[in-house]
Design a protein around this motif. Structure first.
Motif, PDB file in Angstrom:
ATOM      1  N   ARG A   4      36.424  42.204 -35.843  1.00 37.27           N
ATOM      2  CA  ARG A   4      37.678  41.686 -36.409  1.00 37.27           C
ATOM      3  C   ARG A   4      37.516  40.256 -36.924  1.00 37.27           C
ATOM      4  NH1 ARG A   4      41.909  41.849 -32.009  1.00 37.27           N
ATOM      5  NH2 ARG A   4      40.673  40.115 -31.188  1.00 37.27           N
ATOM      6  N   ARG A  48      49.285  49.435 -37.032  1.00 38.39           N
ATOM      7  CA  ARG A  48      50.225  49.635 -35.918  1.00 38.39           C
ATOM      8  C   ARG A  48      50.833  51.018 -36.041  1.00 38.39           C
ATOM      9  NH1 ARG A  48      52.495  50.664 -31.934  1.00 38.39           N
ATOM     10  NH2 ARG A  48      53.720  49.265 -30.612  1.00 38.39           N
ATOM     11  N   LEU A  97      44.607  40.838 -42.615  1.00 36.55           N
ATOM     12  CA  LEU A  97      44.174  39.623 -41.939  1.00 36.55           C
ATOM     13  C   LEU A  97      43.354  38.819 -42.953  1.00 36.55           C
ATOM     14  CD1 LEU A  97      42.994  41.173 -38.540  1.00 36.55           C
ATOM     15  CD2 LEU A  97      45.306  40.583 -39.297  1.00 36.55           C
ATOM     16  N   LYS A 136      36.233  47.003 -36.999  1.00 38.18           N
ATOM     17  CA  LYS A 136      35.217  46.461 -36.109  1.00 38.18           C
ATOM     18  C   LYS A 136      34.849  45.040 -36.540  1.00 38.18           C
ATOM     19  CE  LYS A 136      30.749  47.709 -34.086  1.00 38.18           C
ATOM     20  NZ  LYS A 136      29.624  48.681 -34.141  1.00 38.18           N
ATOM     21  N   HIS A 152      47.224  50.240 -31.339  1.00 42.18           N
ATOM     22  CA  HIS A 152      46.808  49.003 -32.005  1.00 42.18           C
ATOM     23  C   HIS A 152      45.382  49.204 -32.485  1.00 42.18           C
ATOM     24  CE1 HIS A 152      50.256  46.714 -30.494  1.00 42.18           C
ATOM     25  NE2 HIS A 152      50.066  47.354 -29.345  1.00 42.18           N
ATOM     26  N   TYR A 202      44.818  45.339 -39.701  1.00 42.54           N
ATOM     27  CA  TYR A 202      45.399  45.735 -38.420  1.00 42.54           C
ATOM     28  C   TYR A 202      46.370  46.873 -38.690  1.00 42.54           C
ATOM     29  CZ  TYR A 202      48.902  45.638 -34.663  1.00 42.54           C
ATOM     30  OH  TYR A 202      49.785  45.972 -33.686  1.00 42.54           O
ATOM     31  N   SER A 244      52.351  38.900 -30.929  1.00 40.03           N
ATOM     32  CA  SER A 244      51.774  40.007 -31.698  1.00 40.03           C
ATOM     33  C   SER A 244      52.065  39.863 -33.181  1.00 40.03           C
ATOM     34  CB  SER A 244      52.356  41.334 -31.204  1.00 40.03           C
ATOM     35  OG  SER A 244      53.728  41.428 -31.544  1.00 40.03           O
ATOM     36  N   LEU A 297      36.944  51.715 -36.263  1.00 40.84           N
ATOM     37  CA  LEU A 297      38.236  51.221 -35.782  1.00 40.84           C
ATOM     38  C   LEU A 297      38.152  50.997 -34.289  1.00 40.84           C
ATOM     39  CD1 LEU A 297      40.729  53.504 -37.721  1.00 40.84           C
ATOM     40  CD2 LEU A 297      40.150  51.140 -38.187  1.00 40.84           C
ATOM     41  N   TYR A 339      46.729  37.821 -31.107  1.00 43.44           N
ATOM     42  CA  TYR A 339      46.428  39.257 -31.057  1.00 43.44           C
ATOM     43  C   TYR A 339      46.588  39.757 -29.629  1.00 43.44           C
ATOM     44  CZ  TYR A 339      44.385  38.276 -35.638  1.00 43.44           C
ATOM     45  OH  TYR A 339      44.195  37.891 -36.932  1.00 43.44           O
ATOM     46  N   GLY A 359      40.179  41.468 -42.982  1.00 44.19           N
ATOM     47  CA  GLY A 359      40.302  42.497 -41.969  1.00 44.19           C
ATOM     48  C   GLY A 359      41.647  43.173 -42.081  1.00 44.19           C
ATOM     49  N   TYR A 366      42.112  47.866 -35.098  1.00 45.76           N
ATOM     50  CA  TYR A 366      41.520  46.843 -35.947  1.00 45.76           C
ATOM     51  C   TYR A 366      40.203  47.381 -36.502  1.00 45.76           C
ATOM     52  CZ  TYR A 366      44.603  43.399 -33.703  1.00 45.76           C
ATOM     53  OH  TYR A 366      45.671  42.710 -33.246  1.00 45.76           O
ATOM     54  N   TYR A 412      46.516  36.338 -39.141  1.00 40.89           N
ATOM     55  CA  TYR A 412      47.772  36.813 -39.734  1.00 40.89           C
ATOM     56  C   TYR A 412      48.878  35.778 -39.465  1.00 40.89           C
ATOM     57  CZ  TYR A 412      51.751  39.616 -41.077  1.00 40.89           C
ATOM     58  OH  TYR A 412      52.876  40.063 -41.715  1.00 40.89           O
TER      59      TYR A 412
END
Length: 782
Positions: free
Chosen positions: A90, A67, A54, A88, A84, A65, A110, A7, A133, A63, A86, A94
């Motif tokens: 990424r 929050r 994603l 690795k 935030h 994300y 965002s 991450l 992003y 991928g 993601y 979205y």
């Protein structure tokens, strides 16, 4: 920190989204709020996080994300936490790759902001969403996806209202403009220190800790912000920008070794003594001789600077303040190579370092830019310089009026109170057409009438009811006038031509293209300063526009007629008597002029309160126009657009579907048919409006001449005197009726006058009754 789980986190600010993020409750209901996905640690797989997928081009999850929305557990206290996260390397976008047919792409800052807008049908129904992003988060994958959108017309950046968001939106806009030079880039001006989600929180009644009172409430805040977005003006950075910025901070470069600046006569130049007249060193007291003085040289700009913002071609005189020697040149300060060459040549002639002159010229360019922008602002009309702010009390009054039943009829009564007498149908017809200038489907009208019939007066009175800041009146139009407007100068404006008869063919074509296509383009020759050759440069003026024009012509170019509404001025004696009575009352002080002005201002504020929406008409396939109408395809399109505009005027009373579109009601269709009826008849009748009125008066006169009236013969003089018509007008009417074979010569002599008789006794009343029944029968079946 969860690195062992691949991450990557950033932006470590702490904000408790669990309490004041509008989305959390929605995502909990969707099962996307993670609760201890992995018990190894707080950030291992987003415990207390909202998870967003994603997606790649094949719509597969590529991928994730995360929050963070909940505070860390007690055992993690004191450890710096990321919010935030993601995976690795990424990958994915979205909410996904944009639809290939996308025309308008909206990019929030965002994923949280994007997900917020996804809940608003009025946004998703009009824009395609693609999340950035962060302020620096438009990746190569974003750019590749955007470049594949073949129908793309506009990219809109909707970043946060903090300093980072403002600077980030400008930087990303510049990148996108370089990537796609032909695409319009716009920036939404988000309120200070607000973002999309915080605005949604306010709409939901949740506290964000900073609620400005000046912002609109409810979902309309987003539509208003988007409607008022600003086009991004791209300026390519010069190679000397860093030195220019240093120069702005420290002032013009000085040369301490130079002696006190004197002319050869021993007197200080006027420029040096005038430097104090402008704190930035630019003396603009005489706009045709602008003076800029530094420790290096004195620069005189002769003849002023160009008004067009795409160049800075000047005649410049550079004076050595020590020797009084001068170098005179003409070049474009916007062209780096020209500036370098001018500095080198002036330096050689004046025995001054060329790099110092070049730095002065670069700084001078910035000062001239600021001066020109200030001039443009000062020369703008007051109504275009600032947006009209409606007081809250007036807003409430307007909304109350717009919510009333039978709104169109009530508008018609207000129009009469504003000073328009008679023309009951024409005035409301023209009013509805005029209000469409700010809507998705703009409308256009042509008012026909003989000279002195009041067509220009009717046009002016109706357009005076529109907000003044949105109306452009033109009394004379040259062949290139429309092409010389700025790219967005006339977009969503109402263009009023007081007389279209004098329009040149090229201007008429440009006007027609603006009406039908919504933009015009032109290719102009411009010299390439590097090669010296002339190249073709493409210029574009964007619409859409609304328009109202007047004409005395009976026949109008067919392409013009097909996409406009035709109105015939009422030239009857009854209307003439009504106008005379009104003018008499006005002159005798019986008309309340202040009341008329107040009514006009109220109507203008009501128009300002209307918002553009997409309209869906469930009755569109249940009403057919008369098949004998000319250009039935275009007329049907015009009819649907007119029905939509009636719905839009009634927007405060109409329901919306899940996509935020207004839904037309039966009452809107019925009102549209009532108002449009005369225009439909004009499209069917082969006689134009004023000719039809004359022919009906002619038939009425002949029928009074006895039982054998069908064989009655008459002269032009007889009819001219009987109907009180000018010689020029009667000649035009007789010529047209002869060509259409409604009348024919029946004897007489050239020296004593020819006689004529009616050969075709049509029945317009029966035609009108038949068309009305045809339409009413369809309305009855709705």
């Amino acid at each position: 920190m969860g690195r062992e789980a691949d991450l990557i986190g950033y932006n470590t600010g702490a904000l408790h989204y669990k309490e004041n993020t509008h989305l959390v409750q929605s995502f909990e209901s969707l099962g996307l709020l993670c609760k201890s996905v992995n018990n190894k640690g707080y950030n291992v797989f987003g415990r207390g996080c909202i998870v967003f997928p994603l997606r790649n081009k094949q719509k597969q999850v590529a991928g994730l994300y995360f929050r963070v929305v909940e505070p860390p557990p007690a055992r993690m206290a004191g450890i710096k936490q990321e919010k935030h996260l993601y995976l690795k390397n990424r990958q994915g976008l979205y909410p996904g790759y944009p639809n290939p047919g996308t025309a308008r792409l909206l990019i929030p800052e965002s994923i949280i902001d994007t997900a917020t807008l996804q809940q608003l049908p009025e946004i998703t129904g009009n824009y395609e969403l693609l999340s950035s992003y962060g302020t620096n988060g438009i990746t190569e994958e974003h750019k590749a996806a955007i470049k594949e959108l073949k129908d793309l017309e506009e990219i809109i950046l909707f970043f946060d209202g903090d300093e980072a968001g403002k600077e980030g939106s400008k930087a990303r806009a510049g990148e996108l403009q370089e990537l796609l030079p032909g695409i319009k880039i716009s920036i939404v001006e988000t309120p200070e220190n607000e973002d999309i989600n915080s605005l949604a929180c306010r709409q939901a009644g949740l506290s964000t800790g900073h609620e400005p009172e000046s912002l609109p409430t409810g979902r309309q805040v987003f539509t208003e912000l988007l409607q008022n977005r600003k086009p991004f003006i791209f300026q390519k950075k010069s190679s000397n920008e860093s030195s220019i910025e240093d120069k702005k901070a420290t002032g013009p470069v000085s040369t301490p070794s130079l002696p006190k600046p004197l002319h050869s006569s021993g007197q200080a130049p006027a420029a040096v003594s005038a430097r104090a007249s402008n704190k930035n060193g630019l003396n603009t007291t005489n706009p045709y001789k602008i003076i800029f003085a530094t420790g290096t040289a004195v620069y005189y700009i002769k003849g002023g600077i160009p008004r067009a913002l795409d160049s800075m071609k000047v005649t410049i005189e550079i004076e050595n303040i020590s020797t009084g020697r001068k170098s005179r040149q003409r070049f474009d300060l916007y062209e780096d190579k020209q500036t370098e060459k001018a500095a080198r040549e002036a330096g050689e002639k004046l025995d001054i370092r060329a790099d110092l002159i070049e730095m002065d010229l670069n700084y001078l360019t910035d000062l001239l830019d600021e001066h020109r922008e200030q001039q443009v602002k000062e020369n703008e009309p007051a109504e275009t310089n600032k947006k009209v702010i409606i007081p809250e009390e007036q807003k409430a009054k307007c909304i109350g009026f717009l919510k009333q039943k039978q709104l169109i009829r009530k508008f018609n009564r207000l129009i009469e109170k504003s000073g328009i007498t008679g023309e009951e149908n024409n005035r409301i017809f023209l009013f509805v057409i005029a209000t469409a200038y700010k809507m998705p489907d703009t409308l256009h009208a042509m008012i026909q009438g003989s000279s002195g019939s009041g067509k220009t007066y009717l046009s002016k009175q109706i357009t005076d009811l529109m907000p003044a800041e949105d109306v452009i009146r033109l009394t004379r139009v040259t062949e290139s006038s429309f092409y010389n407007f700025g790219e967005y100068e006339i977009q969503y404006k109402l263009i009023v031509l007081e007389d279209i008869d004098g329009l040149k063919e090229e201007a008429e074509y440009a006007f027609r293209e603006l009406q039908s296509n919504g933009y015009i383009t032109s290719g102009v020759s411009a010299k390439n300063e590097q090669s010296g050759y002339f190249n073709t440069v493409r210029r574009i003026v964007r619409g859409p526009i609304g328009s109202i024009a007047t004409t005395t012509q009976g026949e109008i170019y067919e392409d013009n007629m097909s996409h406009i509404f035709l109105l015939a001025v009422d030239e009857s004696k009854e209307q003439t008597n009504r106008i005379i009575e009104y003018l008499n009352k006005k002159s005798s002080g019986m008309i309340n002029k202040a009341g008329e002005r107040e009514t006009r201002h109220f109507i203008q504020d009501c128009i300002r309160m209307l918002r553009p929406y997409e309209v869906v008409n469930p009755y569109a396939n249940k009403i057919l126009l008369p098949p004998e109408a000319q250009k039935i395809r275009r007329l049907t399109e015009l009819f649907h657009a007119f029905v939509n505009q009636i719905t839009l005027i009634n927007q405060y009373q109409r329901k919306r579907d899940q996509q935020g579109r207004l839904i037309t009601e039966k009452e809107d269709v019925q009102t549209a048919i009532e108002i449009m009826f005369e225009s439909i008849i004009l499209k069917i009748d082969e006689l134009d409006g004023s000719l039809r009125q004359f022919y009906e008066d002619l038939k009425a006169y002949i029928m009074k001449q006895g039982e054998e009236y069908q064989n009655y013969r008459f002269t032009q003089r007889e009819i001219r005197q009987a109907l009180n018509i000018s010689k020029t007008q009667i000649y035009r009417y007789f010529t047209d009726l002869l060509n259409l074979e409604y009348i024919a010569p029946a004897g007489g002599y050239s020296n004593r006058g020819f006689k004529y008789k009616i050969t075709y006794w049509d029945d317009i009343k029966a035609l009108r009754d038949r068309i009305k029944k045809y339409l009413n029968d369809q309305l009855g079946r709705l």
